[in-house]
Design an enzyme around this catalytic site. Structure first.
Site, PDB file in Angstrom:
ATOM      1  N   HIS A 361      36.268  55.214  45.485  1.00 42.27           N
ATOM      2  CA  HIS A 361      37.608  56.086  46.083  1.00 42.27           C
ATOM      3  C   HIS A 361      38.152  56.818  46.730  1.00 42.27           C
ATOM      4  O   HIS A 361      38.974  58.273  46.333  1.00 42.27           O
ATOM      5  CB  HIS A 361      37.724  57.297  44.565  1.00 42.27           C
ATOM      6  CG  HIS A 361      37.351  56.362  43.301  1.00 42.27           C
ATOM      7  ND1 HIS A 361      38.494  55.521  42.461  1.00 42.27           N
ATOM      8  CD2 HIS A 361      36.543  56.286  41.714  1.00 42.27           C
ATOM      9  CE1 HIS A 361      38.310  55.243  41.659  1.00 42.27           C
ATOM     10  NE2 HIS A 361      37.066  55.664  41.181  1.00 42.27           N
ATOM     11  N   ASP A 440      31.979  59.160  41.636  1.00 39.13           N
ATOM     12  CA  ASP A 440      31.895  58.347  41.381  1.00 39.13           C
ATOM     13  C   ASP A 440      32.534  56.891  41.504  1.00 39.13           C
ATOM     14  O   ASP A 440      32.847  56.714  42.147  1.00 39.13           O
ATOM     15  CB  ASP A 440      32.478  58.951  40.042  1.00 39.13           C
ATOM     16  CG  ASP A 440      34.570  59.237  40.432  1.00 39.13           C
ATOM     17  OD1 ASP A 440      34.452  59.182  40.840  1.00 39.13           O
ATOM     18  OD2 ASP A 440      35.475  58.429  39.556  1.00 39.13           O
ATOM     19  N   GLU A 441      31.535  55.738  40.840  1.00 44.74           N
ATOM     20  CA  GLU A 441      32.001  54.627  41.392  1.00 44.74           C
ATOM     21  C   GLU A 441      32.220  53.526  42.089  1.00 44.74           C
ATOM     22  O   GLU A 441      33.060  53.047  42.382  1.00 44.74           O
ATOM     23  CB  GLU A 441      33.514  54.216  40.034  1.00 44.74           C
ATOM     24  CG  GLU A 441      33.556  54.722  38.292  1.00 44.74           C
ATOM     25  CD  GLU A 441      35.249  54.297  37.919  1.00 44.74           C
ATOM     26  OE1 GLU A 441      35.347  54.291  36.750  1.00 44.74           O
ATOM     27  OE2 GLU A 441      36.609  54.582  38.496  1.00 44.74           O
ATOM     28  N   VAL A 442      30.968  53.746  43.018  1.00 42.15           N
ATOM     29  CA  VAL A 442      31.031  53.170  44.833  1.00 42.15           C
ATOM     30  C   VAL A 442      30.615  51.498  44.135  1.00 42.15           C
ATOM     31  O   VAL A 442      29.298  51.543  43.129  1.00 42.15           O
ATOM     32  CB  VAL A 442      29.807  53.824  44.948  1.00 42.15           C
ATOM     33  CG1 VAL A 442      29.295  52.598  46.858  1.00 42.15           C
ATOM     34  CG2 VAL A 442      30.599  55.538  45.592  1.00 42.15           C
TER      35      VAL A 442
END
Length: 690
Positions: A361, A440-442
């Site tokens: 992100h 988050d969300e790699v």
């Protein structure tokens, strides 16, 4: 000039004067029940002649398949950026493009921000007309109006003992601090005179808010004599506002802080760094805001690729013009702005939690530092290895939004941001509770093609790319520990770590936000609390306020985790997450008796590690401050109620419509209608009407 030339020029000028502007008519297609396919139609009226033009637009991510006979392609460039690329000249005065894509969940997800660009020219905005399928408003719940007293407010007062007589509320009220009470406790005695006792300054402030509510509820008349005793059950009661994807100005943010303070909210989590924007000015890193706080239409290269010479390409916004000061796509807080925000919130007993999301992100930061390198040659803070061939696709459809965790310059950048935030909070005289690093969300595939990452792994004798998460986490902890600062993060920041790294994270965490409470992942928050990790419950099923109020296609918002209305947020049970959804998204009752079967319970030892609750307002579908307030109010009031009163009398009930729940909700929603609607009206803000 001869007569023939003059005639030709006149005819040419007349043709230009009479030329009709290009416009788009977008028509929603029905979904075939057998094939599940949806065919939408984009009609481009009065397109330019030839094929040397393109039509840019923003579209929530969806695979696109052109139908037979189309004279153009619809190409995706990342995020929500798409463009129409003609393959043949239009016949007549329009080009009709039919294409297969996902069904439209709601109307706010239709294509937007159309801009026409003829080769060699500047993009110009194009008017769009929408033809949607019929959609009816949705009514999700009923309530029976309750009889209210002046003591009914949100959050609800814990103890009210009414006595005889009335007393006017004055502005000069004596107060006293007492020992032995929990943080935030206060007591108001109304008996001819008014006196306040409180455990601390927070308690004094909450007492003042309560008295203001009483004064308003009584119409500024004397109020009944009573003894009020009240306190918050949870020490953290917050709202996260995503100002990265779409920006909220300082003036509007201060308005929001005032409203949140009205509900005794004590945390404002500002998500200021993500893929689509960086919104806080940083000393020594001017490109983060001079470049990363703006959007524009990119440069289309001859090979069909795009470049972003002076701003990020546009996503989740209508006006892709970096000079437009009205669009929510552009803007940032200066250092002075941020200090003002900190002080304004602190005066209302609210701490600001700053977040820049790393290592995923991070597109705005990555591209800003590339711009710095491109324009100055300075690689000191570069976040990208140009030799990296990694292939990945993030949750928001980016393939270039992950920081390279092997580069020394990455940690120079993180140190610089930490130092800036520490200095800003120090100058404001306001505590920095934690630097929220996201985490988050790699996406899978990150770093696999980075030569520097591979060299780092080889030097440390490892082959599994997952080891890089531990390496990155420890390097960030080095930075935080050296500065005496705690970190915070989304749940992933404490997941999938080696034991030694995990224990180190535990020692340095101010809190983690647990958000994934769907698809069987609702055990994580309790598992971590039971293991001694401080948790702020931020559940997508009850507290993601960017989710639409209901399934009507005319409602704005997402739907990936369902829908959230006032009843859903009110149903939130911090100490029993499994019974926090009493009705499903279509209003059907849930089986609460078996909701926790086979799932770990919150233990007595883990309960103190549930620090609080937080509502999230992600801004992909926001286009104005009216949208901010509409999404939050009154939907968020259930969360504010539960942060203050975490264990309602109906918490153990297993029937969704148990009389205890119904009676409590009726009183709560009557308070919203009779007290909060007029409050919003007086502020001149937008809100959702039931």
């Amino acid at each position: 000039m001869n007569t023939k030339t003059l005639l030709s020029l006149a005819l040419c000028l007349a043709a230009v004067a009479c030329a009709k502007p290009c416009r788009v008519v977008w028509t929603e297609g029905p979904t075939d029940p057998e094939s599940g396919k949806t065919i939408h139609t984009m009609t481009i009226q009065n397109p330019p002649a030839g094929t040397d033009w393109t039509l840019w637009f923003s579209q929530f991510r969806t695979p696109v398949k052109m139908q037979e006979g189309a004279k153009a392609e619809i190409l995706h460039h990342g995020g929500t950026l798409y463009r129409v690329a003609p393959t043949a000249e239009a016949e007549g005065n329009e080009m009709v493009l039919r294409y297969e894509a996902r069904a439209l969940v709601n109307q706010c997800r239709a294509p937007e921000g159309f801009h026409l660009q003829v080769k060699g020219g500047k993009p110009v905005p194009v008017e769009a007309e929408y033809v949607f399928l019929p959609s009816e408003p949705v009514h999700t719940f009923d309530y029976t109006p309750a009889d209210l007293t002046v003591f009914d407010m949100i959050p609800r007062l814990k103890k009210v003992d009414i006595t005889e007589g009335t007393t006017p509320i004055s502005d000069d009220i004596p107060w006293d601090l007492v020992e032995g009470k929990q943080p935030g406790w206060y007591k108001i005695t109304i008996n001819g005179e008014i006196a306040i006792e409180a455990a601390d300054e927070d308690g004094l402030y909450y007492a003042a808010v309560t008295l203001n509510n009483l004064r308003s509820n009584a119409g500024h008349n004397p109020v009944p004599n009573a003894v009020v005793e009240d306190w918050p059950d949870l020490p953290y009661r917050g709202i996260m506002l995503d100002v990265s994807r779409n920006f909220t100005t300082k003036a509007d943010l201060l308005k929001l802080i005032d409203i949140l303070a009205h509900y005794k909210v004590n945390r404002l989590h500002l998500h200021f760094g993500d893929d689509e924007g960086w919104r806080v000015e940083m000393d020594g890193l001017p490109e983060l805001t001079s470049y990363g706080a703006y959007r524009s239409i990119p440069t289309l290269n001859e090979d069909g690729t795009i470049s972003e010479p002076d701003a990020l390409f546009y996503s989740y916004c209508v006006t892709p013009d970096r000079n437009d000061t009205q669009t929510t796509g552009n803007g940032f807080y200066t250092k002075a702005d941020y200090i003002d925000i900190l002080r304004y919130a602190d005066a209302r007993h609210m701490l600001v939690v700053p977040e820049f999301d790393i290592p995923g992100h991070s597109r705005a930061a990555v591209k800003s530092m590339e711009y710095r390198y491109r324009t100055t040659g300075d690689a000191t803070y570069r976040l990208f290895d140009p030799a990296d061939t990694s292939k990945y696709n993030s949750a928001q459809d980016y393939c270039d939004n992950v920081i390279d965790v092997s580069l020394p310059s990455t940690y120079a950048f993180i140190e610089k941001v930490f130092d800036n935030l520490i200095a800003l909070h120090a100058e404001a005289g306001v505590p920095l509770e934690a630097v929220h690093i996201g985490g988050d969300e790699v996406p899978d595939g990150s770093w696999e093609g980075s030569p520097s990452c591979q060299a780092l792994m080889k030097a440390n004798g490892v082959k599994d790319v997952d080891w890089l998460k531990d390496y990155f986490t420890n390097r960030v902890l080095d930075i935080a520990e050296a500065r005496g600062v705690k970190i915070a993060g989304w749940q992933e920041v404490a997941q999938h770590l080696e034991p030694a790294t995990y224990e180190r994270v535990k020692r340095n965490l101010a809190f983690t936000n647990f958000w994934a409470v769907s698809r069987g992942r609702d055990v994580i928050g309790y598992n971590f609390a039971n293991d001694g990790i401080p948790v702020v419950l931020s559940n997508s099923s009850n507290a993601y306020f960017d989710l639409a109020y209901n399934w009507s296609k005319t409602e704005r918002g997402h739907s990936w985790a369902g829908f959230i209305d006032e009843r859903r947020s009110f149903s939130f049970l911090p100490y029993d997450l499994y019974k926090s959804v009493r009705w499903d998204d279509k209003g059907e009752p849930k089986d609460l008796a078996t909701a926790s079967d086979g799932k770990p319970a919150l233990t007595a030892a883990g309960k103190p590690y549930i620090l609080g609750v937080q509502g999230q307002l992600w801004s992909e579908t926001l286009r104005s401050f009216d949208h901010v307030t509409y999404y939050l109010f009154p939907k968020a009031l259930g969360l504010f109620e539960r942060g203050w009163n975490a264990s309602p009398a109906w918490a153990e009930t297993t029937q969704p419509d148990d009389p205890a729940f119904v009676a409590d909700f009726d009183r709560f929603f009557t308070t919203i209608v009779e007290r909060e609607y007029p409050y919003y009206e007086s502020l001149g803000i937008s809100w959702h009407r039931h």
